[in-house]
Design a protein around this motif. Structure first.
Motif, PDB file in Angstrom:
ATOM      1  N   ALA A 157      56.311  50.725  33.099  1.00 20.73           N
ATOM      2  CA  ALA A 157      57.218  51.559  33.853  1.00 20.73           C
ATOM      3  C   ALA A 157      58.655  51.829  32.868  1.00 20.73           C
ATOM      4  O   ALA A 157      58.885  52.995  32.881  1.00 20.73           O
ATOM      5  CB  ALA A 157      57.524  50.949  35.169  1.00 20.73           C
ATOM      6  N   MET A 158      59.090  50.927  32.289  1.00 17.79           N
ATOM      7  CA  MET A 158      60.102  50.830  31.578  1.00 17.79           C
ATOM      8  C   MET A 158      60.012  52.039  30.324  1.00 17.79           C
ATOM      9  O   MET A 158      61.042  52.746  30.113  1.00 17.79           O
ATOM     10  CB  MET A 158      60.502  49.529  30.897  1.00 17.79           C
ATOM     11  N   ILE A 159      58.950  51.882  29.599  1.00 19.53           N
ATOM     12  CA  ILE A 159      58.809  52.654  28.482  1.00 19.53           C
ATOM     13  C   ILE A 159      58.355  53.914  29.125  1.00 19.53           C
ATOM     14  O   ILE A 159      58.976  54.989  28.299  1.00 19.53           O
ATOM     15  CB  ILE A 159      57.472  52.226  27.756  1.00 19.53           C
ATOM     16  N   THR A 160      57.604  54.254  29.954  1.00 15.75           N
ATOM     17  CA  THR A 160      57.361  55.735  30.414  1.00 15.75           C
ATOM     18  C   THR A 160      58.685  56.243  31.066  1.00 15.75           C
ATOM     19  O   THR A 160      59.138  57.584  31.006  1.00 15.75           O
ATOM     20  CB  THR A 160      56.320  55.526  31.416  1.00 15.75           C
ATOM     21  N   PHE A 161      59.520  55.569  31.998  1.00 13.05           N
ATOM     22  CA  PHE A 161      60.706  56.087  32.344  1.00 13.05           C
ATOM     23  C   PHE A 161      61.740  56.517  31.132  1.00 13.05           C
ATOM     24  O   PHE A 161      62.227  57.535  31.035  1.00 13.05           O
ATOM     25  CB  PHE A 161      61.356  54.702  32.857  1.00 13.05           C
ATOM     26  N   HIS A 162      61.591  55.797  30.024  1.00 15.30           N
ATOM     27  CA  HIS A 162      62.471  56.036  28.822  1.00 15.30           C
ATOM     28  C   HIS A 162      62.044  57.069  28.328  1.00 15.30           C
ATOM     29  O   HIS A 162      62.855  57.983  27.918  1.00 15.30           O
ATOM     30  CB  HIS A 162      62.564  54.891  27.885  1.00 15.30           C
TER      31      HIS A 162
ATOM     32  N   SER B  20      68.300  53.370  27.488  1.00 21.09           N
ATOM     33  CA  SER B  20      68.103  52.472  26.127  1.00 21.09           C
ATOM     34  C   SER B  20      68.894  50.919  26.573  1.00 21.09           C
ATOM     35  O   SER B  20      68.116  50.016  26.297  1.00 21.09           O
ATOM     36  CB  SER B  20      68.703  53.092  25.014  1.00 21.09           C
ATOM     37  N   LEU B  21      69.935  50.970  27.276  1.00 20.50           N
ATOM     38  CA  LEU B  21      70.642  49.869  27.672  1.00 20.50           C
ATOM     39  C   LEU B  21      69.788  49.202  28.614  1.00 20.50           C
ATOM     40  O   LEU B  21      69.567  47.814  28.645  1.00 20.50           O
ATOM     41  CB  LEU B  21      71.829  50.093  28.280  1.00 20.50           C
ATOM     42  N   THR B  22      68.991  49.782  29.523  1.00 14.65           N
ATOM     43  CA  THR B  22      68.003  49.457  30.293  1.00 14.65           C
ATOM     44  C   THR B  22      67.034  48.219  29.608  1.00 14.65           C
ATOM     45  O   THR B  22      66.620  47.149  30.115  1.00 14.65           O
ATOM     46  CB  THR B  22      67.143  50.148  31.002  1.00 14.65           C
ATOM     47  N   ILE B  23      66.390  48.755  28.550  1.00 14.56           N
ATOM     48  CA  ILE B  23      65.357  47.976  27.664  1.00 14.56           C
ATOM     49  C   ILE B  23      66.104  46.781  27.234  1.00 14.56           C
ATOM     50  O   ILE B  23      65.577  45.815  27.195  1.00 14.56           O
ATOM     51  CB  ILE B  23      64.979  49.143  26.669  1.00 14.56           C
TER      52      ILE B  23
END
Lengths: 379, 518
Positions: free
Chosen positions: A179-184, A296-299
């Motif tokens: 989800a994180m990568i797809t969101f990004h 990016s900060l989320t990551i």
């Protein structure tokens, strides 16, 4: 040597983190774009638009992955050896999924056959979706401990199975990672496209952003019940690395200790939430570049949370806890860590400079008109 | 448990994937400089045909490059997945050049390759040429770092064993960096890549000329390839790998094996052109020899002797005997780290530790060692002679054949009559596979010739593998064979299609076989 061994060991924990985060931000947005490709691009031209947003950059970005692997080899050889061989089938799945990317990007538009092109589109989907899923699953397993042990000569034996990796908690962290990568990737696509594709990417950003927040929260709650690991013998950070020289115990709630003893680390999970919310709000307002910075900060927040929870553990062993690999005892020699530290210090700014230049040269929206005009040279 | 079958399958998988990867690498290495040359001519003369050349050959380069990237990741993974103990045992030294390769070379190459393909309309001519040059530099630097890593496997300098961490550790980074073996390998390998790039352009251009199509384009490409090819082929031969063969025992062993030199001959030794090798009786049934030549090439002198196989085995037997003491002492240190006497004894025999470890293939405890096993371990230190002898000869013969072709091609280029010499063009066309065969033979000799070691004298191959199940290896090997077969078919199909279509595939309107916009 200018920097003492214990400090370098911690620096290298941070640097591996930086490389993993760099990989997730840079290669991650390419992978997110690949995952979304079959869904946000409805016809061939639209799909070419999507592919060409990352066309000039995917290769450079993939080097974050290769360098990350190389750096783990150089700085944490025991982690590299034990994790890669233990997670044998998972690593091969990542590798084989990655096979679809270079050829998918480069070969897809070289022939006109719709079947050919659609096949590669799904290839790019696999190459985009599978690696983040498996890395997420791997992190979920690291947090629970992995069944491996060393013999007296430090030969590692992995005693689990591939299917054992697919347990419920690990599948949840796999969802969080994907989800994180797809969101990004969706936010990157909003920045580089317009019209229908941008609208569909916005919907994707909403879906995966919410999924990320829900999944991250669920994993955080679940983690309270997962037994963590603590070193029970005295730690000598300057000692020569020998994983068998310590005693380790499993303890419920141990993964929360760092947040109690070092409250500043709470900033990481907070950053994961704030970054996601900020990215969503900024993206909805059309401020896509700022949204990309926020995602990016989320990551940083999400990966940082996983790392900080486990510190100083890197790869705990569930079957023989004292074989666990930690920041203190799975590292290279003082000399190698120093050399690699300075090499990174010198080259990282240079890499960031020319990568930024490459993005500046290729900046602007990718449009259907661009693809048509450059049909021989574009992907 | 580590069985012989597991070791063999791990070796087979590594050999297959590495040799497959090296189908694409030399062409990439050579083509980058060919592209720099073509584009430099374009920037200097402003003639669009040179831009078209850069773009067309660049297109073929791109098709090849994609598979180079795809198959390269396999190799970086594979040290960890299949050679875990190797990765632990020497990662302290071996990992560093791999990581620096990423930081210094791969980022450069991969970032600028994107701009090379997509930046034509967004960069000035000079900027674009700079981009192409940086891509070429990145590619060549990556070869440098990987050969520093490989050179260390052949001649492990600048490192020491540490019993506490149970691994080799770096003590002198500069020694690893300036390892003469690595430097010789680097020059030899990139030159072989340049030959591959030149042959690729020469052959395909010759095909256009034979068909009398896109003649101006093909003639210019042919001339550049002929000049670059001759310089590179001479560099491969003159600065050949042999300059590195006097360094270290690994290379002496390899040289004795690939020259089928059973006995130490009086200096300077002769070079066998061909021989009937009898491995069982450790002799050659017959041989055709050029006197003096090997001694001259191998030692750059008239009076230095090159040891023969039997002498090397006898010498290595003493090292195995001393290595047994080292392993015994190490076992004691591992079970009791405070045992100072054992540490002392280990230090005395440490240089031969690797030779003692050869016996781990046969026994778990050094108390079970018999004189027969010592003989066997000593004999194990010599790789099989026949494949090395002939593999090396095939490589060298191809090298000379290619140098001759490039020489003639350049000669007739200077005279301006090459396009009217069908025999030369046909020779050029049919020589296309030669550099690939030569490159593969070169790696075969280098790696097979180092057996039974992964790190010469330090770590035996049979100890280096991951403790995987044999069925895992069969599974992954089948997967690689499947993926790689499909990928090769796809790549060859595209390569042949675009080579046949020629510069018309650029859609500039200046060439045969123009294609409509898609």
């Amino acid at each position: 040597m200018i920097i003492d061994y214990p400090t370098l060991k911690v620096i290298w924990w941070l640097l591996v983190g930086v490389l993993l985060v760099g990989f997730a931000i840079m290669d991650g947005h390419d992978m997110g774009v690949g995952t979304l490709l079959p869904f946000v691009g409805r016809d061939d031209v639209e799909r070419r638009v999507v592919i060409n947003t990352v066309g000039p950059h995917w290769d450079g970005n993939q080097v974050w992955f290769i360098t990350g692997g190389g750096a783990i080899f150089a700085a944490w050889p025991l982690v590299y050896a034990t994790a890669f061989s233990g997670f044998y089938w998972a690593m091969l799945a990542v590798l084989w999924a990655l096979f679809f990317r270079p050829v998918g990007f480069d070969y897809r538009s070289k022939l006109h056959s719709p079947t050919w092109r659609k096949t590669w589109d799904w290839g790019l989907f696999v190459g985009g979706a599978v690696p983040p899923l498996i890395f997420g699953v791997a992190f979920g397993n690291l947090l629970q401990g992995v069944p491996f042990n060393f013999d007296n000569n430090l030969v590692s034996y992995y005693t689990g199975s591939f299917w054992g990796l697919l347990n419920p908690f690990a599948l949840l962290t796999g969802v969080v990672s994907t989800a994180m990568i797809t969101f990004h990737g969706a936010i990157y696509l909003m920045h580089r496209t317009e019209g229908d594709i941008q609208r569909r990417s916005r919907n994707a950003a909403l879906i995966f952003g919410v999924l990320l927040l829900a999944g991250f929260s669920a994993a955080g709650v679940w983690l309270q019940w997962i037994p963590g690991y603590v070193i029970t013998s005295t730690i000598d950070p300057s000692a020569l690395p020998d994983p068998l020289a310590k005693e380790v115990a499993r303890e419920a709630g141990a993964w929360m200790h760092n947040y109690q003893t070092m409250p500043a680390t709470m900033a990481l999970p907070v950053l994961a939430y704030l970054g996601t919310i900020a990215a969503l709000l900024l993206a909805l307002k059309g401020r896509t570049l700022s949204a990309f910075v926020a995602s990016s900060l989320t990551i940083v927040g999400v990966i940082g949370t996983a790392g900080a929870s486990m510190f100083p553990f890197v790869m705990p062993s569930s079957s023989d806890p004292r074989s666990s690999l930690t920041v203190w005892d799975s590292v290279s020699s003082h000399l190698t860590l120093s050399i690699m530290f300075f090499a990174t210090l010198i080259f990282m700014p240079i890499i960031i400079t020319y990568t930024s230049w490459a993005y500046r040269v290729m900046s602007g929206k990718v449009t259907a008109a661009y693809v048509r005009e450059n049909s021989h040279s574009a992907y | 448990m580590v069985t012989e079958q597991l070791v063999d399958l791990s070796r087979l998988q590594f050999a297959a994937t590495a040799m497959y990867h090296f189908l694409f690498v030399p062409l990439t290495i050579g083509m980058t400089w060919m592209l720099v040359i073509m584009e430099a001519v374009y920037v200097m003369t402003g003639k669009p045909i040179y831009k078209d050349m850069t773009r067309f050959w660049g297109k073929l380069f791109g098709i090849n490059f994609a598979l180079g990237v795809t198959t390269g990741i396999t190799l970086e993974f594979q040290f960890g997945t299949n050679w875990a103990y190797y990765s632990h045992y020497v990662g302290d030294i071996f990992g560093a050049p791999l990581a620096i390769e990423g930081l210094m070379a791969f980022f450069l190459e991969s970032t600028f390759i994107g701009l090379f393909f997509f930046g034509w309309d967004r960069l000035s001519r000079r900027q674009h040429l700079l981009v192409t040059t940086l891509m070429a530099i990145g590619t060549n630097l990556s070869a440098l770092w990987i050969l520093i890593a490989n050179g260390w496997m052949q001649n492990p300098v600048g490192a020491e064993f540490n019993a506490t961490t149970m691994r080799m550790e770096m003590v002198d980074f500069w020694a690893v960096l300036f390892n003469p073996d690595a430097q010789a390998k680097f020059v030899h390998t990139v030159s072989a890549g340049y030959v591959t790039g030149a042959m690729f352009v020469l052959s395909i251009s010759a095909w256009y000329l034979l068909r009398k199509r896109d003649v101006e384009f093909a003639k210019r490409s042919f001339r550049i390839a002929a000049a670059f090819g001759l310089a590179s082929a001479l560099s491969v031969i003159v600065l050949g790998d042999e300059s590195g063969y006097t360094v270290g025992e690994a290379q002496q062993t390899k040289m004795a094996a690939m020259e089928a030199m059973w006995e130490t001959e009086p200096a300077p030794a002769g070079l066998k052109l061909i021989a009937g090798i009898n491995e069982k009786e450790m002799k050659n049934d017959w041989e055709i020899e050029i006197p003096w030549l090997l001694g001259l090439i191998g030692t750059r002198s008239l009076d230095k002797e090159l040891p023969g196989i039997k002498e090397i085995i006898a010498h290595n037997r003493t090292r195995v005997v001393s290595g047994i003491e080292a392993v015994k002492a190490l076992d004691q240190v591992r079970s009791n780290p405070q045992d100072a006497a054992a540490r002392e004894r280990l230090l005395t025999y440490q240089a031969d530790l690797g030779f003692g470890l050869l016996l781990r293939k046969y026994v778990t405890s050094m108390d079970q060692v018999t004189p027969e096993l010592i003989d066997r371990a000593a004999a194990d230190t010599i790789p099989r002679v026949t494949p090395l002898f002939w593999g090396f000869r095939l490589m060298v013969a191809l090298g000379f054949a290619m140098a001759a072709l490039f020489g003639l091609a350049l000669w007739y280029s200077v005279k301006g009559s090459f396009a009217e010499k069908p025999w030369l063009l046909r020779w050029a066309l049919w020589s296309l596979p030669m550099p690939w065969i030569a490159c593969e033979m070169g790696w075969f000799v280098a790696e097979y010739g180092r057996q039974p070691w992964t790190i010469y004298g330090v770590l035996p191959t049979h100890m280096s593998v991951s403790t995987l199940s044999v069925s895992s290896l069969y599974g992954s090997l089948a997967g690689f064979v499947g993926f790689y077969t499909v990928l090769l078919i796809v790549e060859m199909y595209l390569m042949v299609k675009f080579a046949r279509q020629g510069p018309g595939s650029l859609g500039t309107g200046r060439y045969l076989n123009e294609v409509a916009h898609a």
